[in-house]
Design an enzyme around this catalytic site. Sequence first.
Site, PDB file in Angstrom:
ATOM      1  N   CYS A 141     -11.092 122.150 -30.147  1.00 45.61           N
ATOM      2  CA  CYS A 141     -10.325 122.917 -29.165  1.00 45.61           C
ATOM      3  C   CYS A 141     -10.235 122.219 -27.811  1.00 45.61           C
ATOM      4  O   CYS A 141      -9.398 122.590 -26.993  1.00 45.61           O
ATOM      5  CB  CYS A 141     -10.930 124.306 -29.005  1.00 45.61           C
ATOM      6  SG  CYS A 141     -12.644 124.291 -28.420  1.00 45.61           S
ATOM      7  N   ASN A 142     -11.086 121.244 -27.556  1.00 41.63           N
ATOM      8  CA  ASN A 142     -11.005 120.561 -26.254  1.00 41.63           C
ATOM      9  C   ASN A 142     -11.180 119.048 -26.375  1.00 41.63           C
ATOM     10  O   ASN A 142     -11.586 118.397 -25.428  1.00 41.63           O
ATOM     11  CB  ASN A 142     -12.037 121.124 -25.271  1.00 41.63           C
ATOM     12  CG  ASN A 142     -13.442 121.148 -25.844  1.00 41.63           C
ATOM     13  OD1 ASN A 142     -13.829 120.225 -26.556  1.00 41.63           O
ATOM     14  ND2 ASN A 142     -14.185 122.192 -25.551  1.00 41.63           N
ATOM     15  N   ARG A 143     -10.847 118.507 -27.551  1.00 42.65           N
ATOM     16  CA  ARG A 143     -11.041 117.069 -27.759  1.00 42.65           C
ATOM     17  C   ARG A 143     -10.159 116.582 -28.907  1.00 42.65           C
ATOM     18  O   ARG A 143     -10.024 117.241 -29.943  1.00 42.65           O
ATOM     19  CB  ARG A 143     -12.501 116.797 -28.100  1.00 42.65           C
ATOM     20  CG  ARG A 143     -12.857 115.324 -28.274  1.00 42.65           C
ATOM     21  CD  ARG A 143     -14.328 115.181 -28.658  1.00 42.65           C
ATOM     22  NE  ARG A 143     -15.182 115.852 -27.693  1.00 42.65           N
ATOM     23  CZ  ARG A 143     -15.571 115.322 -26.548  1.00 42.65           C
ATOM     24  NH1 ARG A 143     -15.197 114.094 -26.234  1.00 42.65           N
ATOM     25  NH2 ARG A 143     -16.336 115.996 -25.721  1.00 42.65           N
ATOM     26  N   ALA A 166     -24.357 122.951 -29.982  1.00 43.21           N
ATOM     27  CA  ALA A 166     -24.627 122.361 -31.290  1.00 43.21           C
ATOM     28  C   ALA A 166     -23.413 122.392 -32.209  1.00 43.21           C
ATOM     29  O   ALA A 166     -23.425 121.752 -33.260  1.00 43.21           O
ATOM     30  CB  ALA A 166     -25.791 123.092 -31.958  1.00 43.21           C
ATOM     31  N   ALA A 220     -10.245 130.615 -40.787  1.00 47.61           N
ATOM     32  CA  ALA A 220     -11.443 130.339 -41.589  1.00 47.61           C
ATOM     33  C   ALA A 220     -11.748 128.848 -41.629  1.00 47.61           C
ATOM     34  O   ALA A 220     -12.251 128.332 -42.618  1.00 47.61           O
ATOM     35  CB  ALA A 220     -11.269 130.885 -43.006  1.00 47.61           C
ATOM     36  N   GLY A 221     -11.458 128.156 -40.542  1.00 46.67           N
ATOM     37  CA  GLY A 221     -11.751 126.729 -40.478  1.00 46.67           C
ATOM     38  C   GLY A 221     -13.183 126.470 -40.034  1.00 46.67           C
ATOM     39  O   GLY A 221     -14.034 127.357 -40.055  1.00 46.67           O
TER      40      GLY A 221
END
EC number: 1.2.1.70
Length: 467
Positions: free
Chosen positions: A50-52, A115, A190-191
């Site tokens: 989501c951020n990379r 984590a 569901a990833g």
Amino acid sequence: MALLILGLSHRSAPMPVLDAAALDAAAGERLREAVLAGSYVNGLGLLSTCNRLELIADVSAFHGGLADLGSALVDTVGIDWQTLAPHLYAHYDERAMEHLLHVACGLDSMALGEAQILGQVRQVLSEGQRRKELTGELSQALQQALRIGKRAHAETELDSVARSLLGTALDSAPGVIGDYAKAKALVVGAGAMSGLVVASLAKLGLNRISIVNRSLDRAERLAAGVGGRALPLTPETLETEIADADLIVSCTGARGAVITPDLVRRVPGRPAFVVDLALPRDVAPEVGEMEDVTLIGLDDLAERLREAPHSGDKVTAVIAQVRAIIAQEMNRLGAERRAREIGPAVAALRSRAAEVLELEIARLRSKIGRDADERVLAEAETAMRRVADKILHTPTVRAKELAADAQGVDYAALLGVLFDLPSGDGVKGHVAGQHIGGIDPAHVRLAGNRSDEDTVLRAFGGREAAS
């Protein structure tokens, strides 16, 4: 192997750029195909969160690999270079491995020490292996990153200072929806991220967890692990489940809003807490303006994390411990690599010595073979081989030891120069590790045809990226 990472993250790009560069499944496939079609790319791991977005590649040459990755990326995401280039960074060789370790340990995350990134790196490894897109060296690099990331969590108090994105988002949830034990949760998607979300929600003791996903079997697998419910993702199902849920977390890979105001039908006076962890966003911003709905998106999370910077003696000490682990592991990996690199040069040296010895033995036999006793010739041959072995033993052993401990000295290349060994025997040096940020669009496509480092530095605007 030469490790090359090209990417952008929350550290280098604002959320709108990350949003525009986010990949759906089809775009991910196109990017993989385009990168692997490059002449200088041997293997690829794709890290998309989501951020990379990072391309982790095994390349045969720095300049050519950079051109292959950069061209494939800009063609796939469809963002003009003037917008994308200033936010890209590249890490090469040892600096790439060091960056990968920082990522795996959570030091490069939006939420310090989280984590979840370990699960995402593990997915890069398993997906690359399943697709047969990883070289052995690239697979080993990812495995080392996972091992060292786990070590950082096990040997330090990193978990005690880590704040996951979901944890940060849920800080204010109880004030909106009340007791978790009485609340119903809905997870959309569901990833890999959804799996982490479901596990986290189960630990919080939610009254019920429901998972909706286009592929029902994946939702069923997640639901089975927490005793939850699995349903197919349809507009009708989504509308019904949203109306019945108190806490909604959405993290699909869809393009465009999945949750719109038309689907959000709330019972008056029953508040809902909605968390959007998707990039691009799953939840239309207008949903957050609806009565009794609190919406937290990635922009909000980034702001919350900026307002609560990581500080304090304990956090500083933990970060220092993790960095010490990374430095220790980088020294160990570097020693192992240098020891491996000296191997071909030592083998080439011994092969050259054997060739010279055989020529001298043949010359000796040709000159005195008719006049000398065979036993005398055999003993002379044995003695010559023994002398050659003894002469070579100490230098080759010391060369391996020095190579393992050396910093900045290429003993493989040195052996090649001293003994005039052929470069094809693996005695060449390699380009020093670099990390560079801010790609100049005018030069990336040409980089594969250039050999000087000045060209590469110009291609990246001549600026080093922040470590």
